[in-house]
Write a protein that holds these residues in place. Structure first.
Motif, PDB file in Angstrom:
ATOM      1  N   THR A  76       0.836  -1.205   0.000  1.00 35.63           N
ATOM      2  CA  THR A  76       0.000   0.000   0.000  1.00 35.63           C
ATOM      3  C   THR A  76       0.868   1.251   0.000  1.00 35.63           C
ATOM      4  O   THR A  76       0.630   2.196  -0.743  1.00 35.63           O
ATOM      5  CB  THR A  76      -0.915   0.004   1.237  1.00 35.63           C
ATOM      6  N   ASP A 104      -6.888   1.201  -3.378  1.00 36.94           N
ATOM      7  CA  ASP A 104      -8.071   1.296  -4.213  1.00 36.94           C
ATOM      8  C   ASP A 104      -8.368  -0.057  -4.843  1.00 36.94           C
ATOM      9  O   ASP A 104      -7.572  -0.586  -5.602  1.00 36.94           O
ATOM     10  CB  ASP A 104      -7.852   2.357  -5.301  1.00 36.94           C
ATOM     11  N   ALA A 129      -0.050   3.300  -3.161  1.00 36.48           N
ATOM     12  CA  ALA A 129      -1.230   4.116  -2.874  1.00 36.48           C
ATOM     13  C   ALA A 129      -1.077   5.550  -3.355  1.00 36.48           C
ATOM     14  O   ALA A 129      -0.003   6.141  -3.251  1.00 36.48           O
ATOM     15  CB  ALA A 129      -1.525   4.103  -1.381  1.00 36.48           C
ATOM     16  N   ASN A 130      -2.160   6.078  -3.885  1.00 34.62           N
ATOM     17  CA  ASN A 130      -2.194   7.502  -4.198  1.00 34.62           C
ATOM     18  C   ASN A 130      -2.577   8.240  -2.928  1.00 34.62           C
ATOM     19  O   ASN A 130      -3.496   7.828  -2.232  1.00 34.62           O
ATOM     20  CB  ASN A 130      -3.239   7.801  -5.269  1.00 34.62           C
ATOM     21  N   TRP A 133      -4.597   4.119   1.788  1.00 34.30           N
ATOM     22  CA  TRP A 133      -5.774   3.536   1.159  1.00 34.30           C
ATOM     23  C   TRP A 133      -5.404   2.737  -0.073  1.00 34.30           C
ATOM     24  O   TRP A 133      -4.671   3.203  -0.933  1.00 34.30           O
ATOM     25  CB  TRP A 133      -6.776   4.627   0.767  1.00 34.30           C
ATOM     26  N   GLY A 184     -14.885   2.105  -6.723  1.00 30.71           N
ATOM     27  CA  GLY A 184     -15.175   3.020  -5.626  1.00 30.71           C
ATOM     28  C   GLY A 184     -14.951   2.403  -4.258  1.00 30.71           C
ATOM     29  O   GLY A 184     -15.224   3.020  -3.244  1.00 30.71           O
ATOM     30  N   ARG A 236     -12.570   1.177  -1.324  1.00 26.72           N
ATOM     31  CA  ARG A 236     -11.198   1.361  -0.872  1.00 26.72           C
ATOM     32  C   ARG A 236     -11.007   0.639   0.448  1.00 26.72           C
ATOM     33  O   ARG A 236     -11.923   0.518   1.241  1.00 26.72           O
ATOM     34  CB  ARG A 236     -10.889   2.848  -0.698  1.00 26.72           C
ATOM     35  N   GLY A 275     -10.915  -0.587  -6.772  1.00 28.21           N
ATOM     36  CA  GLY A 275     -11.736  -0.381  -7.967  1.00 28.21           C
ATOM     37  C   GLY A 275     -13.198  -0.380  -7.605  1.00 28.21           C
ATOM     38  O   GLY A 275     -13.603  -0.906  -6.562  1.00 28.21           O
ATOM     39  N   ILE A 327      -4.343  10.294  -0.314  1.00 26.99           N
ATOM     40  CA  ILE A 327      -5.661  10.905  -0.135  1.00 26.99           C
ATOM     41  C   ILE A 327      -5.560  11.766   1.099  1.00 26.99           C
ATOM     42  O   ILE A 327      -5.340  11.264   2.198  1.00 26.99           O
ATOM     43  CB  ILE A 327      -6.753   9.834   0.027  1.00 26.99           C
TER      44      ILE A 327
END
Lengths: 609, 440
Positions: free
Chosen positions: B110, B125, B114-115, B123, B129, B131, B127, B117
């Motif tokens: 992760t 993702d 992870a991007n 988090w 929506g 998480r 997919g 947030i």
């Protein structure tokens, strides 16, 4: 092992100690220390709906047709009312005690916590007086919004009106953005352009203390949404011409529709009898509306676009001649004798060519021309031949915008009726009807129904020599707006432009030396081309029709005047058209004797005989 | 002979497995289950109260609002419960290390992919929506691994090596989680001290930890000079009262130097080690009045909301402060404000009592376990819930710094509800089979 097991008590003691500390701390914050309650009170947020400024409507010369005036509604939130002194409220508003209780009950039924309108449209004087006393009535407040106002008394049918949204509309998902008490266009332009006029509602969050005094905006307005004013509309109507048209039609029943031929812009839109649009803005709106609705003259009937049951009469001869020319069954020099055995006529020279036939509106001439058009011998069977002819004729007629909605930007437009083989098959049976059954179509009687708007549009077509732009009453949405796309394209008829010239020449003769000399404006140098008509009417005196355009070359105005029970078009409708044309083109009226004649309403006396 | 043995073994196995499904429900600790569902249901109602607006009433079940989504999380949690009760309870002990290892890998993964947030790289993702926050899963995984490790050694023997391994197991996940910028969640792992204490860890660590925290907070509240003078006086009094300490003057002097050094390093720690938002949280704890619209906003507004509730509260859905996002994270971290405002002191106290009942019940469950593994795990569960309870409610009433961790079972959020559900029901699954442990 055992001494470690005792540690469970230490651990549970820690849990409980923390719980006790929390409970004590909460008791201090919530019960002992009252400063948090005060802080919360100064912190209360009230959301105030910001009603957007509904778009204004201007006439073609920049005069205001529709403006906004402020009105004040007294609102109530039942939950917030405390120790309500209904007697004092009753005195304050000048309403019986019973009425006050009724209104409170209604508000409670609607919602205990949501605001609802307690008393609508306070006058400005009432507003000031009530506002001063409102401090003693918690739960009541005044909501300012704008209502429609008119500085003139014209154009009510086209402008339409706004009123509170109906419960039925509120349930409809198409009106999802509306709330109870919102105003919405109910007819006319107000309805047609609702989406542009309405704008966007905003919400302002303000912090208020217990007494309801504002303490400034919440978080500097971070959660506020600004209301966005609706778009202004720029109408094609010439208010002066409109008012003059209404003056001329005052006391009569009927319509005037004037169109600028090149653009399809509606210059005047009179539906008589008419009413003052201001009747629908005050708090007596409901009463006024019911009165007008039940009125025996059918004041609310929007005649220019809804009166489609009346045959057009002789003005339809122009259409018949154009189609016959296009079909090649006649030419401008075709002569027919005025044979009264075929159909009745009035005294005039005979035989006549096309020009003369138009000028004198010779019934037998058109009987024969129309017969030539319908019975072209395409089938040896005369029944089938007529049916084929009628079908082909109907296709031509439809290209003139008859028998269908033209598509004006007003709600409720009717289609009219154009005879079809199917219609006669239904009435008489297949192969049971032929030309002699339906010949009255040739002179614009029979199974024909045309709205005054379609008549005016016919004049625009002839003035343009073969095309029309869909008539419209709004030429721009917003400051730099353009007309909607559908009002920018030309619709060509199936009749070639060259066939229009002889018709126009004939129409000029009608006004110069024919049945419509009362519309003659040669004195002021305007050559008017027109055609009178008389529509038979079983319920009384005939309806009078006159259609015209002017000037003959490079026309600026096309007009249709329809006077119910006006008897002869040349007598009652033609002078009205002449006056309107002169008023529009020169801004003055010189044919005073015609004006005097129209205003005397002598032509209407015929009806009462 | 061998064949007969096999058959009889088989018979016993089938009999016992038939008994298992019935006995799981019979032996399930229903008071805990009841408390669990009570807290979840109350939380759900309060999540609705947060979004409720009289101007725009949305159905509580609507998926457009948090309460509707929370119902989805509750439903999936029920599925998780059934799954955990259905699985052979021994798997948790057997697979403790593999689960732990997997979660460590997931945390690292992760961190790598992870991007961020809102600055957090925690988090994952999945997919659609959805998480997932692996840091939440790390709590029960670490609890399992630590319990497993403790069941294999005796902490009281105080072998340095064992203590080092235990510290490593406990501190590895929070170290990664801090790198993910989820300091709040990382702090939760400190709660394991309570469980280790029960298993024989020296109380000195608890005392030293508590003292250090006390000095830390006192440094912030009291001017440094007064604090040092106070400590010197305190020590002097102690030496004067207890003659034994006079023989240890050198160690006492060393302790004093240590404390004074700590006092000065607190300043340095706050100003140079902590990130600005963490500094502000500490400032907000000390004096929220100093900047009520800035760093003090949350705490001030949270206290106003709770304080305005009074003794009886304003009533369900009647709160005015908890609407309008006065406090950010209203339905997650600051959900307690809604209780305080709408249900007053009575409602808040009832909630606190519910949590105390749950935590003491878990301790009771832990104590009746026969295996060290199960008992330690039980204490881990109680400690984790306690830490959340302590910090979450503490921050809303100005007793703890603002640390973004949810109130167990109560706050809005799928990851949080799932992780607490798993955490609790692993314990209940083990507990419901304790009779078999006995026969083993």
């Amino acid at each position: 092992m055992n001494y470690l097991e005792n540690r469970k008590y230490i651990i549970q003691a820690i849990f409980i100690a923390v719980g006790v500390v929390f409970a004590l701390r909460l008791f201090y914050i919530q019960v002992v220390d009252s400063s948090y309650k005060q802080a919360a009170e100064t912190n209360a947020i009230k959301s105030v709906v910001q009603y957007p400024f509904r778009g204004l409507i201007y006439d073609r010369n920049g005069k205001l047709l529709v403006e906004n005036t402020p009105v004040y509604d007294l609102m109530v939130v039942p939950k917030e009312t405390k120790d309500l002194d209904t007697l004092r409220l009753s005195n304050l508003l000048g309403l019986p005690l019973e009425d006050i209780r009724e209104r409170l009950k209604k508000a409670r039924t609607y919602s205990y916590v949501k605001p609802s309108i307690f008393y609508q449209k306070l006058t400005t004087q009432d507003f000031a007086h009530i506002q001063d006393n409102l401090i003693d009535f918690p739960g009541f407040y005044i909501n300012a919004r704008t209502a429609r106002g008119y500085s003139h008394t014209s154009l009510a049918h086209a402008l339409g009106y706004i009123a509170e949204i109906s419960p039925k509309q509120l349930e409809d998902s198409a009106y999802a953005g509306y709330r109870p008490g919102d105003y919405i266009g109910k007819s006319g332009i107000e309805l047609e352009y609702e989406n542009y006029l309405m704008g966007q509602r905003g919400v302002r969050h303000i912090m208020v203390n217990v007494r309801g005094l504002e303490k400034g905006s919440f978080k500097n307005g971070a959660y506020d949404t600004l209301s966005v004013a609706g778009e202004n509309l720029y109408s094609t109507i010439d208010l002066d011409l409109q008012a003059y048209g209404e003056l001329l039609m005052n006391g009569a029943k009927g319509s005037i529709v004037a169109i600028e031929p090149a653009t399809g812009e509606v210059l005047a839109y009179v539906s008589a009898p008419f009413y003052d649009p201001n009747l629908f803005t005050g708090k007596d709106y409901g009463k006024n509306y019911m009165e007008l609705l039940q009125d025996s003259n059918k004041t609310m009937f929007n005649r220019p676009i809804m009166a489609d049951q009346n045959p057009p009469g002789s003005i339809f001869k122009l259409v018949q001649a154009l189609i016959a020319l296009e079909a090649g069954v006649i030419n401008p020099n075709t002569k027919y004798a005025c044979n009264k055995a075929l159909v009745n006529c009035h005294p005039h020279p005979s035989p006549l060519d096309l020009y003369g036939a138009v000028q004198h509106s010779c019934n037998p001439w058109f009987f024969q021309a129309y017969k030539a058009l319908l019975n072209q011998g395409k089938s040896p069977n005369t029944f089938t031949d007529t049916s084929l002819g009628l079908k082909s004729w109907r296709d031509h007629v439809l290209t003139f915008g008859f028998g269908k909605q033209l598509g004006i930007d007003l709600p409720g437009e009717k289609k009219g009726i154009i005879a079809s083989p199917e219609l006669y098959d239904r009435v008489y049976g297949k192969n049971r009807w032929k030309y002699s059954t339906i010949y009255s179509l040739s002179i614009g009687q029979g199974e024909l129904g045309v709205t005054p708007l379609q008549m005016a549009n016919l004049m625009a077509i002839i003035a343009n020599r073969g095309y029309y732009v869909t008539p419209h009453i709004i030429r721009a949405v917003g400051e730099d707006g353009k007309p909607l796309k559908e009002y920018q394209e030309r619709h060509y008829t199936s009749v070639d432009a060259r066939h229009y010239e002889p018709i126009v020449d004939g129409m000029a003769e009608v006004v110069r030396a024919g049945t419509a000399r009362r519309a003659n404006l040669a004195k002021v140098g305007i050559e008017v081309a027109g055609k009178t008509g008389t529509a038979q009417n079983p319920q009384g005196a005939d309806h009078a029709v006159f259609v015209a355009f002017a000037p003959k070359v490079n026309p600026k105005i096309a007009i249709a005047v329809y006077v119910e029970h006006g008897k002869w078009g040349g007598q009652s409708a033609a002078p009205i058209a002449g006056l309107m044309i002169e008023k529009y083109l020169t801004d003055t009226v010189t044919i005073k004797e015609q004006e005097k004649w129209v205003l005397s309403r002598k032509y209407l006396d015929i009806k009462s005989k | 002979m061998p064949a007969e043995q096999t058959i009889s073994k088989y018979k016993i196995a089938t009999r016992s497995s038939r008994r298992t499904s019935r006995s799981i429900l019979q032996n399930l600790d229903w008071p805990t289950v009841l408390l669990y569902f009570l807290l979840v249901a109350l939380g759900w109602m309060n999540i609705y109260a947060v979004v409720y607006s009289p101007d725009n009433v949305v159905n509580i079940l609507s998926f457009d609002i948090n309460s509707g989504k929370q119902l989805l999380w509750i439903g999936t949690s029920a599925v998780l419960i059934i799954m955990m009760l259905a699985v052979d309870y021994k798997i948790y002990e057997h697979l403790a290390y593999p689960i732990y290892g997997l979660i460590i890998l997931l945390l690292l993964f992760t961190l790598a992919v992870a991007n961020p947030i809102a600055g957090s790289r925690s988090w994952l993702d999945l997919g659609g929506g959805i998480r997932l926050q692996p840091a939440e899963l790390a709590k029960f995984a670490t609890a399992l691994a630590a319990s497993k490790f403790l069941s294999s050694v005796n902490l009281r023997q105080q072998k340095m090596k064992d203590q080092f391994i235990l510290a490593l197991i406990t501190l590895l996940p929070p170290a990664i989680i801090i790198l993910q910028n989820e300091t709040g969640t990382a702090l939760v792992f400190g709660a394991f001290i309570l469980a280790y204490f029960r298993e024989g860890m020296s109380p000195l660590i608890l005392i030293i930890g508590a003292s250090a925290a006390a000095i830390f907070i006192l440094t912030l509240l009291v001017p440094k000079l007064y604090l040092i003078i106070g400590i010197i006086l305190l020590m002097g009094a102690a030496i004067w009262l207890d003659y034994r300490l006079r023989q240890r003057l050198k160690s006492m002097a060393a302790l004093l130097v240590l404390i004074v050094g700590m006092i000065f390093s607190v300043d340095y720690f706050i100003n140079d080690v902590l990130q600005p938002h963490q500094q502000n949280r500490i400032k907000a704890l000390i004096s929220p009045e100093a900047d009520p619209l800035g760093y003090g906003w949350n705490v001030t507004q949270s206290k106003i909301a709770i304080g305005s509730g009074g003794f009886w509260g304003k009533g369900f859905l009647e709160g005015t402060q908890t609407k309008f996002d006065f406090v950010p994270e209203q339905s997650t971290d600051f959900i307690f404000c809604t209780i305080g405002e709408e249900h007053g002191w009575i409602g808040s106290t009832v909630l606190i009592v519910l949590f105390l009942l749950l935590m003491t019940r878990i301790v009771k469950i832990a104590e009746r376990q026969k295996s060290v593994f199960a008992r330690t795990y039980g204490y881990c569960v109680a400690s984790i819930i306690f830490f959340h309870f302590l910090v979450n409610i503490g921050m809303t009433i100005g007793l703890a710094p603002v640390v973004g961790i949810p109130l167990p079972f109560f706050s809005y959020g799928g990851s949080s509800l799932w992780s607490f559900t798993v955490l609790l029901f692993i314990l209940l699954a083990i507990d419901s089979n304790r009779a078999q442990d006995l026969s083993r």
